[in-house]
Design a protein around this motif. Structure first.
Motif, PDB file in Angstrom:
ATOM      1  N   UNK A 246       0.869  -1.178   0.000  1.00  0.00           N
ATOM      2  CA  UNK A 246       0.000   0.000   0.000  1.00  0.00           C
ATOM      3  C   UNK A 246       0.902   1.223   0.000  1.00  0.00           C
ATOM      4  N   UNK A 247       0.776   2.067  -1.015  1.00  0.00           N
ATOM      5  CA  UNK A 247       1.691   3.209  -1.104  1.00  0.00           C
ATOM      6  C   UNK A 247       1.260   4.329  -0.155  1.00  0.00           C
ATOM      7  N   UNK A 248       2.132   5.319   0.003  1.00  0.00           N
ATOM      8  CA  UNK A 248       1.900   6.389   0.964  1.00  0.00           C
ATOM      9  C   UNK A 248       0.752   7.298   0.557  1.00  0.00           C
ATOM     10  N   UNK A 249       0.380   7.285  -0.706  1.00  0.00           N
ATOM     11  CA  UNK A 249      -0.710   8.142  -1.184  1.00  0.00           C
ATOM     12  C   UNK A 249      -2.075   7.492  -0.999  1.00  0.00           C
ATOM     13  N   UNK A 250      -2.102   6.295  -0.455  1.00  0.00           N
ATOM     14  CA  UNK A 250      -3.362   5.578  -0.272  1.00  0.00           C
ATOM     15  C   UNK A 250      -3.809   5.627   1.185  1.00  0.00           C
ATOM     16  N   UNK A 251      -5.091   5.340   1.416  1.00  0.00           N
ATOM     17  CA  UNK A 251      -5.649   5.349   2.764  1.00  0.00           C
ATOM     18  C   UNK A 251      -6.511   4.104   2.959  1.00  0.00           C
ATOM     19  N   UNK A 252      -6.254   3.409   4.058  1.00  0.00           N
ATOM     20  CA  UNK A 252      -7.069   2.279   4.453  1.00  0.00           C
ATOM     21  C   UNK A 252      -7.838   2.665   5.707  1.00  0.00           C
ATOM     22  N   UNK A 253      -9.170   2.478   5.681  1.00  0.00           N
ATOM     23  CA  UNK A 253     -10.011   2.891   6.798  1.00  0.00           C
ATOM     24  C   UNK A 253     -10.783   1.682   7.319  1.00  0.00           C
ATOM     25  N   UNK A 254     -10.635   1.376   8.600  1.00  0.00           N
ATOM     26  CA  UNK A 254     -11.404   0.291   9.201  1.00  0.00           C
ATOM     27  C   UNK A 254     -10.836  -1.080   8.896  1.00  0.00           C
ATOM     28  N   UNK A 255     -11.714  -2.095   8.867  1.00  0.00           N
ATOM     29  CA  UNK A 255     -11.308  -3.488   8.681  1.00  0.00           C
ATOM     30  C   UNK A 255     -11.008  -3.753   7.209  1.00  0.00           C
ATOM     31  N   UNK A 256      -9.751  -3.660   6.863  1.00  0.00           N
ATOM     32  CA  UNK A 256      -9.321  -3.880   5.481  1.00  0.00           C
ATOM     33  C   UNK A 256      -8.237  -4.945   5.471  1.00  0.00           C
ATOM     34  N   UNK A 257      -8.379  -5.916   4.575  1.00  0.00           N
ATOM     35  CA  UNK A 257      -7.368  -6.949   4.361  1.00  0.00           C
ATOM     36  C   UNK A 257      -6.785  -6.758   2.966  1.00  0.00           C
ATOM     37  N   UNK A 258      -5.480  -6.641   2.893  1.00  0.00           N
ATOM     38  CA  UNK A 258      -4.773  -6.588   1.611  1.00  0.00           C
ATOM     39  C   UNK A 258      -3.919  -7.850   1.538  1.00  0.00           C
ATOM     40  N   UNK A 259      -4.323  -8.759   0.677  1.00  0.00           N
ATOM     41  CA  UNK A 259      -3.678 -10.067   0.613  1.00  0.00           C
ATOM     42  C   UNK A 259      -2.293  -9.986  -0.034  1.00  0.00           C
ATOM     43  N   UNK A 260      -1.567 -11.092   0.100  1.00  0.00           N
ATOM     44  CA  UNK A 260      -0.207 -11.209  -0.416  1.00  0.00           C
ATOM     45  C   UNK A 260      -0.165 -10.919  -1.916  1.00  0.00           C
ATOM     46  N   UNK A 263      -1.586  -4.895  -4.643  1.00  0.00           N
ATOM     47  CA  UNK A 263      -1.048  -3.535  -4.578  1.00  0.00           C
ATOM     48  C   UNK A 263      -2.192  -2.534  -4.550  1.00  0.00           C
ATOM     49  N   UNK A 264      -2.051  -1.522  -3.711  1.00  0.00           N
ATOM     50  CA  UNK A 264      -3.012  -0.429  -3.611  1.00  0.00           C
ATOM     51  C   UNK A 264      -2.238   0.874  -3.789  1.00  0.00           C
ATOM     52  N   UNK A 265      -2.564   1.627  -4.834  1.00  0.00           N
ATOM     53  CA  UNK A 265      -1.827   2.851  -5.146  1.00  0.00           C
ATOM     54  C   UNK A 265      -2.804   3.997  -5.378  1.00  0.00           C
ATOM     55  N   UNK A 266      -2.514   5.111  -4.712  1.00  0.00           N
ATOM     56  CA  UNK A 266      -3.300   6.344  -4.867  1.00  0.00           C
ATOM     57  C   UNK A 266      -4.806   6.052  -4.754  1.00  0.00           C
ATOM     58  N   UNK A 267      -5.164   5.283  -3.765  1.00  0.00           N
ATOM     59  CA  UNK A 267      -6.551   4.841  -3.635  1.00  0.00           C
ATOM     60  C   UNK A 267      -7.006   4.907  -2.182  1.00  0.00           C
ATOM     61  N   UNK A 268      -8.320   4.861  -2.002  1.00  0.00           N
ATOM     62  CA  UNK A 268      -8.913   4.844  -0.665  1.00  0.00           C
ATOM     63  C   UNK A 268      -9.776   3.589  -0.537  1.00  0.00           C
ATOM     64  N   UNK A 269      -9.520   2.817   0.514  1.00  0.00           N
ATOM     65  CA  UNK A 269     -10.273   1.591   0.762  1.00  0.00           C
ATOM     66  C   UNK A 269     -10.925   1.714   2.132  1.00  0.00           C
ATOM     67  N   UNK A 270     -12.258   1.653   2.161  1.00  0.00           N
ATOM     68  CA  UNK A 270     -13.019   1.772   3.400  1.00  0.00           C
ATOM     69  C   UNK A 270     -13.609   0.406   3.726  1.00  0.00           C
ATOM     70  N   UNK A 271     -13.227  -0.123   4.883  1.00  0.00           N
ATOM     71  CA  UNK A 271     -13.660  -1.452   5.246  1.00  0.00           C
ATOM     72  C   UNK A 271     -15.059  -1.498   5.821  1.00  0.00           C
ATOM     73  N   UNK A 272     -15.575  -2.709   6.006  1.00  0.00           N
ATOM     74  CA  UNK A 272     -14.821  -3.954   5.805  1.00  0.00           C
ATOM     75  C   UNK A 272     -14.675  -4.302   4.332  1.00  0.00           C
ATOM     76  N   UNK A 273     -13.464  -4.692   3.968  1.00  0.00           N
ATOM     77  CA  UNK A 273     -13.183  -5.007   2.572  1.00  0.00           C
ATOM     78  C   UNK A 273     -11.965  -5.917   2.494  1.00  0.00           C
ATOM     79  N   UNK A 274     -11.902  -6.695   1.418  1.00  0.00           N
ATOM     80  CA  UNK A 274     -10.750  -7.551   1.147  1.00  0.00           C
ATOM     81  C   UNK A 274     -10.255  -7.274  -0.270  1.00  0.00           C
ATOM     82  N   UNK A 275      -8.953  -7.067  -0.378  1.00  0.00           N
ATOM     83  CA  UNK A 275      -8.288  -6.965  -1.671  1.00  0.00           C
ATOM     84  C   UNK A 275      -7.513  -8.265  -1.856  1.00  0.00           C
TER      85      UNK A 275
END
Length: 355
Positions: A246-260, A263-275
């Motif tokens: 997850x790059x520095x320009x991205x934001x993860x909020x709440x229950x978020x899983x980023x699997x092996x 990649x998350x770039x310049x994005x916002x992910x609001x949980x609950x969510x799975x990538x």
């Protein structure tokens, strides 16, 4: 005790997804719904499971294998056509022998598992034990009628005039007595051997049929609305973790899983969510209650309250929500001119387009 898992249905309510995929393998929080049932069976101390499969047998067998990943020894039982739940018991007669068994519908989801149900059956020894839940429209289910003491006195499959609001949940426990009942059945008006008729036979033969009304969560994941609701429920219990990048320009909020490998770039992910594994999210928004499967691509797009199956891509589109998107699907913008919608839809598709 053995388990009999029914996974031979055609999944007509999930078409066009189920034209190419087994409905029992549609993912909930990036795990096939069938797997939750197999895990619940193993957690109840059962080690042998017969898996009734139909036209999608190759896909299911490839996913489940010999069952060792779940702590089970799995035997596959071919069903030529989905001719009713009791027909599944009929073709499994030799496999089941004289053992008690739990019958579990492979597209059902029960929060809390079935361990307590199995323990009660072993302790009290009825001929059959069913699970019930109160529903708003019982005409869509098998419906039970209870006496004042709570004993089952009647069952009916999808009645026009239900005698109660108690619907059968897709988990049943049986003694070998049920085989005599199944052997006597004739096809219903639907052309199927109904498990409700088999249980009714036991009642009329004077055998004991117990029930329990569950207060927890249950869903038959046979349609998109229920699939998305179960996905939301499971995601609410995930523990956040980041195994991917997850790059520095991205934001993860709440229950978020980023699997092996994801990649998350310049994005916002609001949980609950799975990538999912190796998925790529860039310049995008992922809203709550969303599962992105392995190898998906989300680019310059927004999505929320949705299930996206592996290898699908969504790019350059506005908000997508309340959607189930199949394997290898592509969602892209339509040309600006002329203003039109270009569609390629499978049989029984449903599309909502804003004017």
């Amino acid at each position: 005790m053995k388990a009999l898992v029914l996974a031979g249905g055609s999944g007509t309510r999930l078409r066009p997804i189920t034209h190419t995929s087994a409905k029992q393998l549609v993912p909930v929080a990036n795990k096939p719904v069938l797997f939750y049932g197999l895990e619940a069976i193993a957690a109840a101390g059962i080690t042998e499971a017969g898996l009734v499969v139909g036209d999608t047998h190759a896909e299911i067998e490839a996913a489940v294998g010999d069952g060792s990943a779940f702590g089970l020894e799995v035997t596959y039982l071919r069903q030529e056509a989905p001719l009713g739940l009791a027909h599944g018991v009929l073709i499994a007669r030799d496999y089941l022998g004289d053992d008690d068994f739990v019958m579990y519908l492979g597209d059902n989801f029960v929060v809390g598992g079935i361990s307590g149900l199995v323990e009660r059956f072993a302790r009290e020894r009825p001929s059959a034990q069913i699970m019930l839940t109160r529903v708003g429209d019982p005409r869509q289910f098998g419906v039970a009628e209870l006496d004042a003491a709570g004993r089952v006195i009647g069952l009916e499959e999808k009645p026009e005039r239900p005698k109660s609001d108690l619907a059968l949940v897709g988990v049943y426990l049986f003694s070998p007595a049920v085989h005599a009942a199944v052997a006597e059945l004739k096809p219903s008006w639907r052309g199927e051997l109904e498990i409700t008729d088999a249980i009714q036979w036991l009642i009329e033969a004077g055998l004991r049929v117990d029930s329990s009304v569950i207060s927890g969560y249950w869903k038959d994941t046979g349609n998109v609305t229920d699939m998305l609701e179960v996905n939301r429920l499971v995601l609410e219990s995930v523990e956040p973790r980041v195994d991917g990048y997850v790059d520095a320009a991205s934001e993860l909020v709440g229950r978020v899983v980023v699997e092996r490998g994801a990649t998350v770039e310049r994005s916002r992910v609001v949980g609950p969510a799975i990538i999912g594994e190796r998925a790529r999210v860039r310049d995008s928004y992922v809203g709550p209650s969303t599962s992105l499967g392995a190898d998906c691509v989300l680019a310059d797009a927004e999505i929320a309250y949705s299930i996206v199956m592996p290898r699908a891509s969504i790019s350059g589109v506005g908000r997508v929500e309340s959607s189930l998107i199949g394997h290898d699907a592509e969602v892209t913008p339509a040309p600006n001119t002329p203003r039109a919608h270009r569609l390629m839809l499978g049989d029984h598709s449903k599309v909502q387009i804003s004017s």
